[in-house]
Design a protein around this motif. Structure first.
Motif, PDB file in Angstrom:
ATOM      1  N   SER A  26      44.046  -6.565   7.383  1.00  0.00           N
ATOM      2  CA  SER A  26      43.070  -6.048   6.424  1.00  0.00           C
ATOM      3  C   SER A  26      41.649  -6.225   6.947  1.00  0.00           C
ATOM      4  CB  SER A  26      43.242  -6.775   5.088  1.00  0.00           C
ATOM      5  OG  SER A  26      42.257  -6.362   4.167  1.00  0.00           O
ATOM      6  N   ARG A  27      41.380  -7.379   7.554  1.00  0.00           N
ATOM      7  CA  ARG A  27      40.040  -7.647   8.106  1.00  0.00           C
ATOM      8  C   ARG A  27      39.751  -6.733   9.293  1.00  0.00           C
ATOM      9  NH1 ARG A  27      37.914 -12.557   6.908  1.00  0.00           N
ATOM     10  NH2 ARG A  27      39.330 -12.269   5.166  1.00  0.00           N
ATOM     11  N   ARG A  29      40.952  -3.694   9.795  1.00  0.00           N
ATOM     12  CA  ARG A  29      40.677  -2.350   9.276  1.00  0.00           C
ATOM     13  C   ARG A  29      39.255  -2.254   8.729  1.00  0.00           C
ATOM     14  NH1 ARG A  29      45.997  -2.783   7.308  1.00  0.00           N
ATOM     15  NH2 ARG A  29      45.240  -3.412   5.244  1.00  0.00           N
ATOM     16  N   ARG A  30      38.840  -3.286   7.998  1.00  0.00           N
ATOM     17  CA  ARG A  30      37.499  -3.246   7.405  1.00  0.00           C
ATOM     18  C   ARG A  30      36.420  -3.280   8.477  1.00  0.00           C
ATOM     19  NH1 ARG A  30      33.933  -7.066   5.803  1.00  0.00           N
ATOM     20  NH2 ARG A  30      35.388  -8.801   6.007  1.00  0.00           N
ATOM     21  N   LEU A  31      36.579  -4.140   9.462  1.00  0.00           N
ATOM     22  CA  LEU A  31      35.547  -4.283  10.487  1.00  0.00           C
ATOM     23  C   LEU A  31      35.492  -3.068  11.415  1.00  0.00           C
ATOM     24  CD1 LEU A  31      36.072  -8.028  11.460  1.00  0.00           C
ATOM     25  CD2 LEU A  31      34.162  -7.057  10.149  1.00  0.00           C
ATOM     26  N   THR A  33      36.146  -0.046  10.772  1.00  0.00           N
ATOM     27  CA  THR A  33      35.711   1.192  10.107  1.00  0.00           C
ATOM     28  C   THR A  33      34.434   0.949   9.306  1.00  0.00           C
ATOM     29  OG1 THR A  33      37.160   0.727   8.209  1.00  0.00           O
ATOM     30  CG2 THR A  33      38.059   2.098   9.969  1.00  0.00           C
ATOM     31  N   SER A  34      33.567   0.108   9.852  1.00  0.00           N
ATOM     32  CA  SER A  34      32.351  -0.280   9.142  1.00  0.00           C
ATOM     33  C   SER A  34      31.103   0.433   9.648  1.00  0.00           C
ATOM     34  CB  SER A  34      32.142  -1.794   9.250  1.00  0.00           C
ATOM     35  OG  SER A  34      32.040  -2.180  10.620  1.00  0.00           O
ATOM     36  N   ASN A  41      34.251   5.518  12.933  1.00  0.00           N
ATOM     37  CA  ASN A  41      35.256   4.853  12.105  1.00  0.00           C
ATOM     38  C   ASN A  41      36.650   5.414  12.375  1.00  0.00           C
ATOM     39  OD1 ASN A  41      33.402   3.196  10.838  1.00  0.00           O
ATOM     40  ND2 ASN A  41      33.020   4.642   9.179  1.00  0.00           N
ATOM     41  N   GLY A  45      39.244   3.041  14.169  1.00  0.00           N
ATOM     42  CA  GLY A  45      40.384   2.738  13.317  1.00  0.00           C
ATOM     43  C   GLY A  45      41.696   3.181  13.933  1.00  0.00           C
ATOM     44  N   THR A  77      38.976 -14.326   9.986  1.00  0.00           N
ATOM     45  CA  THR A  77      37.950 -13.501  10.631  1.00  0.00           C
ATOM     46  C   THR A  77      37.956 -13.707  12.137  1.00  0.00           C
ATOM     47  OG1 THR A  77      36.525 -13.494   8.675  1.00  0.00           O
ATOM     48  CG2 THR A  77      35.472 -13.067  10.801  1.00  0.00           C
TER      49      THR A  77
END
Length: 326
Positions: A26-27, A29-31, A33-34, A41, A45, A77
């Protein structure tokens, strides 16, 4: 007929590590595509979501569980940042190799062109560094910045020694330590303030990991690996198993060094190497690395994590051996 052997990542992924990896994914994917730019992204991704063993972040989580017994958000993280650095380095590797495909998916340089692929790789590496500094800790960020330097130096050394007939096994080991083992070492270091107690384990496993990968390229088959073999010979990368064989009982192959080879010559070399002591000598060297890695492990209270960490090097050797042609 191939004997079923448990894949190494299955050894490492105890229930606690597997649960932690879901948080890491999850982390990641978030980082990745930021960016404020949708195309970055999408590209980043796609690379970070293309699969892979996730051995490096799993090692970060296992180290934290071994030394602390729990997984903090900081550790999650840090594990995500380790995998992002790995992903960014693969983008750059594909650029250098002019590769068109990785893991069955078109590479970014094939899809977007070299210039945009370079920038996406840079973005992934930079994003990892920023996240480490802002959401992990300054020591974690410093460790990861240092490992990016080592990755670059190790990869540069290998590139500088392409088609070099004077390359030695020791030269290959120096390159491996920089381009591969340094990130496994860092995976342990970022997990805990006392992660240095496992740094030797990470580095020795990383060397073993790369040597076995290089051995499979010389002594497995396309059917078993799911990708062509002999690629290092095509690209002029003289790897540790090859150089060990040249030193021991394949000195007659030295006239093939220093130039590009035809496919017939590559087929001839692979057959000759497989008849030599290369496989046995390389596996013996890797077993020594595994023993050294295990001897560096601290006392681990959690029996599942202890079994995973003690089992990983041997499991990787067994898995690679199951893919070799004897």
């Amino acid at each position: 007929m191939l004997t079923h052997v448990v894949r190494p990542e299955e050894i490492l992924n105890s229930p606690a590590v597997s649960a932690g990896l879901l948080r890491v994914e999850s982390r990641i994917r978030r980082l990745s595509t930021s960016s404020r730019l949708p195309l970055i992204n999408s590209a980043a991704g796609r690379i970070t979501g293309a699969g892979g063993k996730r051995l490096r972040p799993a090692l970060t989580l296992a180290t934290a569980l071994a030394l602390d017994g729990s997984l903090s958000n900081r550790v999650v993280t840090a594990a995500a940042c380790v995998e992002l650095i790995h992903a960014g380095s693969l983008v750059h590797d594909d650029l250098m190799d002019k590769a068109a495909e990785r893991r069955g998916v078109r590479t970014l340089n094939a899809e977007l062109g070299e210039g945009r692929a370079l920038v996406v790789g840079d973005f992934i590496l930079a994003r990892a560094g920023l996240a480490a500094l802002s959401s992990a800790s300054k020591p974690v960020a410093e460790t990861l910045a240092s490992v990016v330097v080592e990755l670059a130096e190790g990869q540069f050394q290998e590139a500088a020694e392409l088609f070099d007939p004077e390359r030695t096994p020791e030269d290959a080991l120096r390159s491996i330590t920089g381009k591969t083992a340094s990130l496994f070492r860092a995976s342990c270091l970022v997990a805990h303030r006392n992660g240095s107690s496992m740094a030797v384990y990470g580095e020795r496993f990383g060397i073993l990991f790369q040597i076995l990968d290089d051995l499979l390229d010389l002594a497995s088959t396309a059917d078993r690996l799911g990708k062509p073999v002999g690629n290092d010979l095509r690209q002029g990368v003289y790897t540790f198993p090859l150089l060990l064989a040249l030193r021991h009982d394949c000195a007659d192959l030295r006239p093939f060094l220093g130039r590009r080879l035809s496919e017939d010559e590559i087929t001839l070399l692979l057959a000759r190497l497989r008849r030599s002591s290369m496989v046995d000598d390389t596996l013996e060297y890797c077993r020594g690395l595994a023993a050294g890695a295990l001897s560096s492990l601290p006392a681990i209270a959690d029996p599942q994590i202890a079994a995973a960490l003690y089992g990983l090097p041997g499991a990787y050797i067994d898995w690679a051996e199951s893919l070799l042609v004897r």
